[in-house]
Write an enzyme that holds these catalytic residues in place. Structure first.
Site, PDB file in Angstrom:
ATOM      1  N   GLU A 115     -18.371  11.594   4.203  1.00  0.00           N
ATOM      2  CA  GLU A 115     -18.155  10.608   5.254  1.00  0.00           C
ATOM      3  C   GLU A 115     -16.966  11.073   6.092  1.00  0.00           C
ATOM      4  O   GLU A 115     -15.887  11.331   5.557  1.00  0.00           O
ATOM      5  CB  GLU A 115     -17.853   9.248   4.637  1.00  0.00           C
ATOM      6  CG  GLU A 115     -17.706   8.185   5.693  1.00  0.00           C
ATOM      7  CD  GLU A 115     -17.423   6.805   5.123  1.00  0.00           C
ATOM      8  OE1 GLU A 115     -16.631   6.699   4.193  1.00  0.00           O
ATOM      9  OE2 GLU A 115     -18.021   5.845   5.631  1.00  0.00           O
ATOM     10  N   GLU A 124     -17.208  -2.119  -0.978  1.00  0.00           N
ATOM     11  CA  GLU A 124     -18.019  -1.693   0.167  1.00  0.00           C
ATOM     12  C   GLU A 124     -17.376  -0.410   0.661  1.00  0.00           C
ATOM     13  O   GLU A 124     -16.265  -0.423   1.189  1.00  0.00           O
ATOM     14  CB  GLU A 124     -18.001  -2.798   1.236  1.00  0.00           C
ATOM     15  CG  GLU A 124     -19.157  -2.689   2.202  1.00  0.00           C
ATOM     16  CD  GLU A 124     -18.904  -1.676   3.295  1.00  0.00           C
ATOM     17  OE1 GLU A 124     -19.275  -0.490   3.095  1.00  0.00           O
ATOM     18  OE2 GLU A 124     -18.327  -2.045   4.320  1.00  0.00           O
ATOM     19  N   LYS A 167      -4.814  -8.662   1.969  1.00  0.00           N
ATOM     20  CA  LYS A 167      -3.971  -7.463   2.140  1.00  0.00           C
ATOM     21  C   LYS A 167      -4.617  -6.601   3.225  1.00  0.00           C
ATOM     22  O   LYS A 167      -5.592  -5.908   2.988  1.00  0.00           O
ATOM     23  CB  LYS A 167      -3.893  -6.771   0.792  1.00  0.00           C
ATOM     24  CG  LYS A 167      -3.452  -5.355   0.628  1.00  0.00           C
ATOM     25  CD  LYS A 167      -2.330  -4.788   1.407  1.00  0.00           C
ATOM     26  CE  LYS A 167      -2.454  -3.273   1.308  1.00  0.00           C
ATOM     27  NZ  LYS A 167      -2.818  -2.672   2.592  1.00  0.00           N
ATOM     28  N   CYS A 182     -18.509   2.061   8.853  1.00  0.00           N
ATOM     29  CA  CYS A 182     -19.057   2.484   7.553  1.00  0.00           C
ATOM     30  C   CYS A 182     -20.546   2.769   7.640  1.00  0.00           C
ATOM     31  O   CYS A 182     -21.068   3.581   6.887  1.00  0.00           O
ATOM     32  CB  CYS A 182     -18.742   1.452   6.472  1.00  0.00           C
ATOM     33  SG  CYS A 182     -19.137  -0.211   6.965  1.00  0.00           S
ATOM     34  N   GLY A 223     -13.409  -0.080   2.013  1.00  0.00           N
ATOM     35  CA  GLY A 223     -12.582   1.095   2.295  1.00  0.00           C
ATOM     36  C   GLY A 223     -13.186   2.345   1.689  1.00  0.00           C
ATOM     37  O   GLY A 223     -14.415   2.467   1.570  1.00  0.00           O
TER      38      GLY A 223
HETATM   39  P1  NAD Z   1      -8.417   3.355   2.178  1.00  0.00           P
HETATM   40  O1  NAD Z   1      -9.529   3.108   1.241  1.00  0.00           O
HETATM   41  O2  NAD Z   1      -7.303   4.219   1.743  1.00  0.00           O
HETATM   42  O3  NAD Z   1      -7.756   1.952   2.623  1.00  0.00           O
HETATM   43  C1  NAD Z   1      -8.457   0.731   2.648  1.00  0.00           C
HETATM   44  C2  NAD Z   1      -7.555  -0.367   2.112  1.00  0.00           C
HETATM   45  O4  NAD Z   1      -7.192  -0.059   0.765  1.00  0.00           O
HETATM   46  C3  NAD Z   1      -6.224  -0.502   2.871  1.00  0.00           C
HETATM   47  O5  NAD Z   1      -5.900  -1.875   2.967  1.00  0.00           O
HETATM   48  C4  NAD Z   1      -5.241   0.222   1.987  1.00  0.00           C
HETATM   49  O6  NAD Z   1      -3.921  -0.221   2.127  1.00  0.00           O
HETATM   50  C5  NAD Z   1      -5.772  -0.126   0.614  1.00  0.00           C
HETATM   51  N1  NAD Z   1      -5.351   0.807  -0.435  1.00  0.00           N
HETATM   52  C6  NAD Z   1      -5.083   2.137  -0.322  1.00  0.00           C
HETATM   53  N2  NAD Z   1      -4.681   2.641  -1.510  1.00  0.00           N
HETATM   54  C7  NAD Z   1      -4.704   1.620  -2.390  1.00  0.00           C
HETATM   55  C8  NAD Z   1      -4.390   1.514  -3.772  1.00  0.00           C
HETATM   56  N3  NAD Z   1      -3.979   2.552  -4.476  1.00  0.00           N
HETATM   57  N4  NAD Z   1      -4.524   0.303  -4.363  1.00  0.00           N
HETATM   58  C9  NAD Z   1      -4.943  -0.771  -3.663  1.00  0.00           C
HETATM   59  N5  NAD Z   1      -5.233  -0.727  -2.351  1.00  0.00           N
HETATM   60  C10 NAD Z   1      -5.126   0.451  -1.710  1.00  0.00           C
HETATM   61  O7  NAD Z   1      -9.010   3.882   3.485  1.00  0.00           O
HETATM   62  P2  NAD Z   1      -8.203   4.659   4.617  1.00  0.00           P
HETATM   63  O8  NAD Z   1      -7.185   5.596   4.136  1.00  0.00           O
HETATM   64  O9  NAD Z   1      -7.700   3.603   5.507  1.00  0.00           O
HETATM   65  O10 NAD Z   1      -9.355   5.519   5.198  1.00  0.00           O
HETATM   66  C11 NAD Z   1      -9.777   6.669   4.471  1.00  0.00           C
HETATM   67  C12 NAD Z   1     -11.248   6.758   4.472  1.00  0.00           C
HETATM   68  O11 NAD Z   1     -11.808   5.562   3.945  1.00  0.00           O
HETATM   69  C13 NAD Z   1     -11.884   6.865   5.836  1.00  0.00           C
HETATM   70  O12 NAD Z   1     -11.823   8.127   6.350  1.00  0.00           O
HETATM   71  C14 NAD Z   1     -13.264   6.402   5.530  1.00  0.00           C
HETATM   72  O13 NAD Z   1     -14.022   7.440   4.983  1.00  0.00           O
HETATM   73  C15 NAD Z   1     -13.055   5.341   4.507  1.00  0.00           C
HETATM   74  N6  NAD Z   1     -13.106   4.005   5.083  1.00  0.00           N
HETATM   75  C16 NAD Z   1     -14.229   3.300   4.904  1.00  0.00           C
HETATM   76  C17 NAD Z   1     -14.327   2.044   5.449  1.00  0.00           C
HETATM   77  C18 NAD Z   1     -15.558   1.228   5.297  1.00  0.00           C
HETATM   78  O14 NAD Z   1     -15.784   0.347   6.086  1.00  0.00           O
HETATM   79  N7  NAD Z   1     -16.334   1.461   4.278  1.00  0.00           N
HETATM   80  C19 NAD Z   1     -13.278   1.513   6.183  1.00  0.00           C
HETATM   81  C20 NAD Z   1     -12.111   2.251   6.323  1.00  0.00           C
HETATM   82  C21 NAD Z   1     -12.047   3.491   5.750  1.00  0.00           C
END
Ligand code: NAD
Length: 493
Positions: A393, A259, A183, A294, A236
């Site tokens: 972050e 992660e 996904k 990250c 994420g």
């Molecule tokens: P997010 O955690 O919302 O999204 C990451 C993934 O999770 C995406 O594929 C998204 O569709 C999915 N997701 C979102 N809500 C979900 C749910 N309820 N159930 C299952 N899957 C779900 O991250 P974002 O909105 O893209 O970014 C927000 C913050 O996340 C960033 O500002 C940053 O701080 C952090 N981030 C961290 C990393 C990392 O490498 N650790 C990467 C991207 C974002």
């Protein structure tokens, strides 16, 4: 400015990949390009129904053994074939990644795509290196422990390194014989879909790798709540990480690996053996990939004796990092992934100024006329360690500088965070370096260098940076169960 890389004729993949076939859905979502804010493509919007169908195909593929029961040699050949195909399509993958995320084409070509290919080759080679074990000698019994695949793995990945992060999960999960549901993040679905297509071309059987683009609340939640998914491997945000653990508890207690990023410190002592290398690392450690990393070194801790000259040099380097069109081969710093992410980062910058940080550089949206989402490299000095900038972050190009006097003070400040992903130390003192390696609470500690990224070493965090490791042979174990088998040997005394 060099000539922009041509994109005419580039096909943008838009479908889901379910049970070996591309699938368009009744509804779609908009994939917006961050370099100019224009619509790139309308992408298949998977929801619970499509996720159900894809999980059913992944389950069937797993149970009938069409992939799991192939010989190690066969699996290895298929994963190498996938890596080779990715290599043949490297330029196309780099272009898709650049358009989708706003990262410079030079990074997509030089970092994202080669590292994703390397990951596929690594796990192809590793898959027959994970031995079981035989229990200590017992005259009447023979006992052994073996790794078995878990079943159906849901890989939910972010938008900052879409293909690379996908491969960190897909490659070891496939290597262990699992079926995978990928996904991608809604901001960056293109390379994941192309990966699904290439996997089929490489000979991966139908249903073994399904790709379900969609929204987090839609496809993501459906996958994470699904009772026939055995594990979610996630990269994420912490807030979604929490939800995933809840969904697991409310459904089938599927495993979850997380992660979740960090607030990583880089500590520069006055005896640093190479101040220029440290200054470059201080700047690029947080400005690489527009700060959307990250492990971004978002906190710079500098010992007082060198702080004036050192910080001045970091600012000078950062001033030379100028946002440019991601399709320009000379660009080293591109666009933020989305308007929402740009606004969130600008909000953090506004708060940092309000909390007493002294703005040394940047702080503004730039290249507005392009329609894209660009922020200039930004540095704040005198950041109090209870300020938001020191604690949250930001996931953008924002560096906070803190001054310290004694090593213990630096270690205390470095560890004063809920996160624990990466930490860096610059010193010529071997004893101090060892002490730092021991006391810093982070899954990755880099001494006299930053982001020494290597597929052979485990990657992951302590504390609220998550748990479970990507990369290295350890990642294979994450996608396996350990079974203990004992045969009682009759007639043996
Ligand atoms: P997010 O955690 O919302 O999204 C990451 C993934 O999770 C995406 O594929 C998204 O569709 C999915 N997701 C979102 N809500 C979900 C749910 N309820 N159930 C299952 N899957 C779900 O991250 P974002 O909105 O893209 O970014 C927000 C913050 O996340 C960033 O500002 C940053 O701080 C952090 N981030 C961290 C990393 C990392 O490498 N650790 C990467 C991207 C974002």
């Amino acid at each position: 400015m060099a000539d922009l890389v041509a994109i005419e004729g580039l096909r943008l993949p838009t479908t889901a990949i379910i049970d070996g076939s591309p699938r368009m859905t009744a509804e779609s979502f908009d994939d917006v390009g961050p370099r100019d804010g224009r619509l790139l493509a309308r992408i298949a919007l998977c929801g619970p129904r499509e996720v159900d169908q894809a999980v059913a195909s992944a389950r069937t593929a797993f149970e009938d053994g069409r992939w799991r029961d192939r010989t190690a040699k066969d699996k290895k050949r298929t994963l190498h074939a996938l890596a080779d195909l990715m290599n043949r399509h490297a330029e196309e993958l780099a272009l898709l990644e650049c358009l989708d995320t706003g990262k410079p084409i030079s990074d997509a070509r030089g970092v994202d795509v080669p590292l994703a290919i390397e990951t596929a080759h690594y796990y192809a080679e590793a898959l027959d290196k994970l031995y079981g074990e035989v229990g200590p000698h017992h005259p009447g019994r023979l006992s052994w422990a073996v790794h078995e695949p878990l079943g159906v793995i849901g890989a939910i990945v972010p938008w900052n390194f879409p293909l690379h992060m996908a491969m960190w999960k897909v490659a070891p999960a496939l290597a262990m014989g699992n079926s995978v549901m990928l996904k991608p993040a809604e901001q960056s679905p293109l390379t994941a879909i192309r990966l699904g297509e290439l996997a089929l071309e490489a000979g991966l059987p139908d249903g073994v790798l399904n790709v379900v683009p969609g929204l987090g609340e839609g496809a993501g939640q459906a996958l994470a709540r699904h009772r026939d998914v055995d594990m979610i491997a996630f990269t994420g945000s912490g807030s979604v990480g929490r939800l995933l653990m809840r969904y697991s508890g409310e459904s089938n207690l599927k495993r979850v690996s997380l992660e979740l990023g960090g607030k990583s410190p880089q500590i520069v002592f006055a005896d640093c053996p190479d101040l220029e290398a440290a200054a470059q690392a201080a700047a690029w450690g947080v400005f690489f990939n527009q700060g959307e990393v990250c492990t971004a070194a978002s906190r710079l801790l500098v010992q007082r004796d060198i702080r004036e000259t050192f910080v001045a040099r970091v600012v000078e380097i950062a001033r030379g990092i100028v946002a440019g069109d991601p399709l320009d081969p000379d660009t080293r710093f591109g666009a933020m992934v989305s308007e929402g992410q740009m606004e969130a980062v600008l909000g953090h910058i506004g708060r940092a100024a309000g909390e007493g940080g002294e703005l040394l550089l940047g702080g503004e949206r730039v290249r507005r006329e392009s329609g894209g989402f660009y922020i200039e490299p930004t540095i704040f000095d005198h950041v109090a360690h209870d300020a938001t900038l020191a604690r949250e972050e930001i996931f953008g190009p924002v560096l906070g500088v803190v001054t310290f006097d004694q090593p213990e003070e630096a270690f205390r400040i470095a560890n004063d965070t809920v996160y624990g992903l990466a930490a860096g130390v610059w010193t010529a003192d071997l004893e101090l370096a060892h002490r730092a390696a021991r006391v810093l609470r982070a899954g990755l500690v880099w001494i006299n260098g930053w982001d020494s990224c290597d597929i052979t070493m485990p990657f992951g965090g302590f504390r609220q940076s998550g748990f479970g490791r990507d990369r290295s042979l350890h990642a294979l174990e994450k996608y396996a169960d350990l079974k203990a088998v004992t045969i009682t040997l009759r007639g043996t005394r």
